[in-house]
Motif scaffolding. Structure first.
Motif, short mmCIF file in Angstrom:
data_model
loop_
_atom_site.label_atom_id
_atom_site.label_comp_id
_atom_site.label_asym_id
_atom_site.label_seq_id
_atom_site.Cartn_x
_atom_site.Cartn_y
_atom_site.Cartn_z
N THR A 144 0.72 -1.16 0.23
CA THR A 144 0.20 -0.36 -0.26
C THR A 144 0.79 1.48 0.24
O THR A 144 0.46 2.30 -0.35
CB THR A 144 -1.18 -0.16 1.18
OG1 THR A 144 -1.30 -1.02 1.02
CG2 THR A 144 -2.20 1.17 1.10
N GLN B 174 2.52 2.10 -3.21
CA GLN B 174 1.00 2.58 -4.06
C GLN B 174 1.37 3.95 -4.33
O GLN B 174 0.41 4.95 -4.81
CB GLN B 174 -0.02 1.39 -4.13
CG GLN B 174 -1.23 1.90 -5.13
CD GLN B 174 -2.73 0.77 -4.64
OE1 GLN B 174 -1.98 -0.08 -4.24
NE2 GLN B 174 -3.59 1.55 -5.15
N THR C 237 3.59 6.32 -5.73
CA THR C 237 3.43 5.76 -7.07
C THR C 237 2.31 7.26 -7.06
O THR C 237 1.99 7.82 -8.19
CB THR C 237 2.97 4.48 -7.72
OG1 THR C 237 4.21 3.71 -7.03
CG2 THR C 237 2.69 4.26 -9.27
N SER C 238 0.50 6.69 -6.50
CA SER C 238 -0.02 7.89 -6.82
C SER C 238 0.38 9.08 -6.64
O SER C 238 0.09 9.59 -6.70
CB SER C 238 -1.51 6.75 -6.34
OG SER C 238 -1.05 6.72 -4.96
N ILE D 106 -3.39 -5.78 -4.90
CA ILE D 106 -1.94 -4.55 -4.94
C ILE D 106 -0.94 -4.00 -4.99
O ILE D 106 -0.16 -2.95 -6.41
CB ILE D 106 -1.72 -3.87 -3.40
CG1 ILE D 106 -2.80 -3.55 -2.31
CG2 ILE D 106 -0.93 -2.47 -2.63
CD1 ILE D 106 -2.51 -3.87 -0.77
N TRP E 45 -0.19 -1.60 -8.77
CA TRP E 45 1.05 -1.21 -8.65
C TRP E 45 2.52 -0.95 -10.15
O TRP E 45 2.22 -0.23 -10.73
CB TRP E 45 1.88 -0.78 -7.53
CG TRP E 45 3.46 -0.44 -7.49
CD1 TRP E 45 3.74 0.55 -6.88
CD2 TRP E 45 4.48 -0.62 -8.10
NE1 TRP E 45 4.56 1.61 -7.17
CE2 TRP E 45 5.49 0.49 -8.16
CE3 TRP E 45 4.89 -1.96 -9.19
CZ2 TRP E 45 6.78 0.38 -8.44
CZ3 TRP E 45 6.72 -1.31 -8.97
CH2 TRP E 45 7.21 -0.74 -9.03
N ARG F 242 0.01 1.59 -12.46
CA ARG F 242 0.79 3.05 -12.78
C ARG F 242 1.59 2.86 -13.03
O ARG F 242 1.66 3.76 -13.68
CB ARG F 242 0.13 2.66 -10.92
CG ARG F 242 -0.67 2.96 -10.59
CD ARG F 242 -0.96 4.69 -9.56
NE ARG F 242 -2.75 4.14 -8.55
CZ ARG F 242 -3.77 3.97 -7.86
NH1 ARG F 242 -2.65 4.02 -6.63
NH2 ARG F 242 -4.50 4.32 -7.67
#
Length: 963
Positions: A809, A812, A815-816, A848, A852, A855
């Protein structure tokens, strides 16, 4: 069978040996040889004693008999299908011989043996009734006749059959459900009339001589009536017999239960109305409706349950008839309902709460009828209202200081009564408001001389109006003038009567609950706020003699202040002064009990924060007030932390750490007062909270009691990220360094959300820090994940699983947040993401990872060697992960993960184009021994525009691959 050895057992079902010959194990159980044995059916000898019958009592004691029945039970339940016809016949004859022996015994067997025998009879019946023993009941009835010992076993067997075949609380397989349906159909066609006749004979024969057998029979009738033809029971002959037994003291409770089951039987609504009315006429003529003259509360509890069943049956009949358009029959059902209301009221107001509670269902349904017909002149509306108000009252024996089971039951009963009050409000809101107002005003006018029960229930009724009468967002003092006027009058009376000084726990609690329930009243009449504030602050509230009251008032005071803080500006410093001693941190060496627990103090600190932050003082004054509130905490924290570092006794260490954690928690709780409109910066409190941070952070490096201290400081950091914003950033690197030392899985799992919060909030501002802390964090995580653990240590396994989830998480989140530069050149990281981690097999975490991947693939090729990484790590992960044994393609979560995996492949194709297709065709899929035909299929589907097609294909692909 797993049965213990060394116990006399009886014959082997296939031994073929005569009596007394040492024999091998019985029933394939693995029992030892040398056991005295009864005859085998094919031995050619006269049939004599067998497993559980015919032997002298001194040979088989009760426990051995019970064990023998257990052996038979196991054989029938688990091995019946493998027995030969002769072996099955031997079991039947064994059971019948045992029953025959009961008829000749002067004394019956112990109840536990008879119950076990009945279970074995029932199991045998279930296995053989449809095939080998269709005359089961006729054989039993012809053998037992009216012998009381035999009848007893017969009735127990019927109840055991009900448990095996009918009981809806027992979960059955579809096959068992089909079998049970066939059994019931067969019984209805062949034996039920005979069984009913036997029950009638038993009820008549044993009413005087054996009341216990009669009660058993009544229980059987009640159990079977739900699925047999009701006309066999609901006839003059049978019902008159049951009604006659209502007058026999030893039988009437069971007769009530039996009549209840008859009344509950599903049937035509018109016929049901006639049945209930005929029963009621007979019961009324026999004097059963004269409840006041009955002293047996146990019987009345059963009788009220019967009346409840009759009343609810009439309601159901009226509902069906009204919906069906049968106006005449519906009117008759409604008249029948009205005639039962006087009896309902007698039972509802009975002193015994069990009797009253049993009739609540009928009362609730009757009020629902009133609501539907909108005919408020129907019988009993106001009477029910007054009855509910009366029954809400506490008994004098209620133990407020040590509430036990009786008190808990009354609390539940009160909840039922509240449902009635809510329904009354729907039927006649004006009438309810008037009735409550009358009771309330009459009681409050004489509160000094009234009992606590009267005063408490008067305030309770006012409180309950708030939920019973509709209002949007607690706006009880706007809208309907009649309602608002009545509520305002009652609230004005409550807060100005002096009743807050009533010396009883229940009244004190109800007063403060009601004041806060109607806190918007004080927006209309703010002149009452000072008096109510004083009641919160003095011996009536926060300094009450009861810890229970003090604790509850601490919470209620915080709610009161949050709602009315705009009207308290002139009282702020006076309030803070009066609660000063309640804000003190109680050190562990203090031997005096604190007025409030640490949990209660949290509400007081939050209240103080609200008063300071939302007051109209300038920022300088707010800063001074907040500093005076928090400085005692930080001063005490420094002293206690120094003591903890030098303390050697573990118990003392724990107490000090607990106190330190409370100090951090109190400071954190004050920050809840801030909002978007009233920020820390606007209130001039930034420096105050920075000083707190500076004071609390050294606790992270304390060598003892790290867990609780880290948790407290970490929670405070979470709050400061929200409240101080970028002002918190200078403290983050040092805090992170301390929290990453000597980590356990739980520590890291709790630390990662903090870093994720910082990343999501500050993004580019924390990029240098993240690049610095990232690899130490990853290494710490994998160091914990690689630690060996016991195979059966589920807690450790769960902690590691949650840590993996937190880790992915976090990736992620980075990245987000558009911070791929943090991940650049982190080859170890990318490998860890693609390969998971040791023991990695959790679909939720796996999902998850794929999100990732998607993305990353949507971004730019900003990382060195990224194309090479795709082919070496991401593509193999897409194909190898779903092939793992732990990847369950029937699980919904796993299917979701597979969809993300397919989208990742789709994204790679969009990024790399024909190069990717060529790599799959010529290198990767051939390396997995995938045939050229399937390889071509995969590549064709990948090139189609619809991603859904790819998802479906990949699921089918891996299903075939796993075969």
């Amino acid at each position: 069978s797993g049965l213990p050895v060394g116990i006399p057992i009886g014959p082997s079902l296939d031994s073929g040996f005569p009596v007394g010959i040492p024999i091998g194990p019985s029933l394939d159980s693995g029992l030892p040889v040398g056991i005295p044995i009864g005859p085998s059916l094919d031995s050619g000898l006269p049939v004599g004693p067998s497993l559980v019958s015919g032997l002298p009592d001194h040979i088989f004691d009760d426990h051995v008999k019970f064990f023998c029945f257990q052996v038979l039970e196991h054989q029938i339940k688990y091995r019946h299908g493998g027995l030969s016809p002769a072996q099955q016949q031997l079991i039947r004859e064994t059971l019948m011989k045992w029953l025959q022996g009961q008829l000749m015994n002067s004394q019956p067997e112990k109840p536990f043996i008879r119950n076990k025998a009945a279970q074995v009879f029932a199991l045998t019946f279930v296995m053989e009734y449809l095939t080998h023993w269709p005359k089961f009941f006729f054989d039993l009835l012809s053998l037992v006749g009216l012998n009381p010992h035999g009848v007893d076993v017969y009735l127990r067997t019927l109840m055991a059959i009900d448990a095996e075949v009918v009981d809806r609380d027992i979960l059955h397989s579809p096959e068992e459900v089909r079998r049970n349906t066939l059994i019931k159909d067969g019984m209805r066609e062949q034996v039920i009339p005979s069984l009913v006749e036997s029950w009638y004979q038993i009820l008549g024969a044993y009413q005087q001589s054996h009341p216990e057998i009669t009660c058993q029979c009544l229980e059987v009738v009640g159990a079977y009536v739900s699925w047999i033809d009701l006309n066999l029971i609901a006839n003059d002959r049978f019902v008159n017999l049951l009604l006659s037994q209502m007058s026999v003291e030893d039988l009437r409770e069971e007769a009530c239960d039996c009549l209840f089951e008859i009344v509950n039987k599903g049937m035509d609504p018109t016929d049901k109305t006639k049945l209930v009315e005929s029963l009621c006429q007979v019961l009324q003529s026999a004097g059963f409706f004269n409840v006041d003259q009955e002293e047996d509360v146990d019987f009345l509890a059963k009788f009220s349950r019967l009346v409840n069943g009759m009343g609810q049956s009439l309601v159901l009949s009226w509902t069906k008839l009204a919906k069906g358009g049968d106006v005449k029959a519906a009117a008759e059902a409604l008249r029948a309902l009205e005639t039962k209301v006087p009896l309902l009221l007698q039972l509802l107001v009975h002193d015994d709460d069990d009797i009253s509670a049993n009739i609540v269902g009928f009362c609730y349904d009757y009020l629902n009828v009133l609501k539907q017909v909108r005919y408020t002149l129907l019988v009993g509306n106001m009477d029910i209202m007054l009855a509910v108000m009366k029954k809400l009252t506490y008994d004098e024996e209620y133990n407020f200081d040590n509430e036990g089971e009786d008190e808990a039951m009354f609390v539940e009963y009160r909840k039922q009564l509240k449902m009635l009050l809510d329904r009354l409000a729907q039927v006649s809101p004006d009438l309810l408001l008037e009735a409550v107002g009358r009771v309330f005003n009459n009681t409050i006018q004489r509160w000094q001389t009234a009992s606590f029960m009267e005063v408490e229930v008067a305030i309770r009724l006012l409180y309950m109006l708030g939920e019973a009468l509709p209002a949007s967002h607690g706006a009880h003092f706007s809208g309907d003038t009649a309602k608002t006027s009545a509520l305002q009058d009652m609230m004005r009376t409550l807060v100005s009567s002096g009743l807050s000084g009533y010396q009883h726990t229940s009244v004190s609690l109800e007063f403060f609950e009601t004041v806060v329930r109607y806190d918007k009243f004080f927006l209309v009449e703010p002149q009452h706020i000072p008096n109510v504030l004083m009641s919160f602050l003095d011996h009536r509230g926060l300094r009450h003699s009861s810890p229970k009251v003090r604790s509850r008032v601490a919470y209620l005071f915080s709610r009161f202040v949050k709602t009315l803080h705009k009207h308290m500006n002139s009282f702020i410093e006076d309030i803070l002064s009066r609660i000063q001693d309640l804000l003190e941190l109680a050190p562990p060496e203090n031997g005096f009990p604190a007025l409030l627990t640490s949990d209660d103090q949290l509400f007081i600190f939050e209240t103080a924060g609200v008063l300071i932050v939302h007051g109209e003082s300038p920022a300088e004054r707010k800063q001074a007030l907040m500093r005076s509130l928090l400085t005692p905490l930080t001063d005490a924290f420094r002293l206690l932390l120094a003591k903890l570092a030098s303390e050697r006794e573990e118990e003392r260490q724990a107490a000090l750490a607990d106190c330190l954690s409370h100090a951090v928690g109190f400071a954190s709780r004050t920050s809840k007062a801030f909002s978007n409109k009233q920020t820390v910066k606007q209130c001039g409190c930034t420096e105050v909270y920075r000083d707190c941070l500076q004071t609390f952070l050294p606790a992270l490096s304390c060598p003892v009691q790290r867990g609780s201290l880290r948790s407290a400081v970490r929670s405070f950091l979470h709050r400061m990220i929200i409240c101080l914003e970028e002002e918190v950033l200078p403290f983050v690197p040092a805090a992170s360094e301390h929290m990453l030392k000597d980590c356990e899985a739980k520590d890291l799992q709790e630390f990662i959300p903090l870093i994720s919060q910082i990343t999501a909030k500050f993004k580019d501002q924390v990029s240098p820090f993240l690049q610095q802390v990232f690899m130490p964090l990853v290494l710490a995580i994998f160091e914990v994940l690689c630690r060996p653990a016991e195979d059966n240590d589920q807690a450790a396994a769960l902690e590691k699983q949650m840590l993996r989830r937190s880790y992915f998480t976090f990736i992620q989140t980075i990245t987000s947040s558009g911070m791929n530069e943090v991940l650049a050149n982190q080859g170890e990281l990318l490998l860890s993401v693609s390969c998971g981690s040791p023991g990695f097999c959790y679909p939720g975490v796996e999902n998850i990872k794929w999100v990732w991947f998607s993305r990353v693939l949507r971004g730019k090729d900003g990382m060195a060697g990224f194309p090479d990484f795709i082919y070496k790590h991401i593509v193999p992960a897409c194909f190898l992960a779903p092939l793992k044994p732990s990847f369950d393609l029937t699980d919904a979560q796993t299917v979701l993960t597979l969809s993300e995996c397919a989208l990742t492949l789709k994204m790679i194709h969009l990024r790399r184009g024909p190069e990717f297709i060529q790599y799959l065709q010529q290198e990767y899929l051939p390396s997995l021994q995938v045939s050229p035909e399937i390889t071509q299929e995969v590549c064709q589907v990948l090139q189609q525009p619809d991603a859904k097609v790819l998802k479906n294909y990949m699921k089918a692909f891996f299903q075939r691959a796993k075969l």
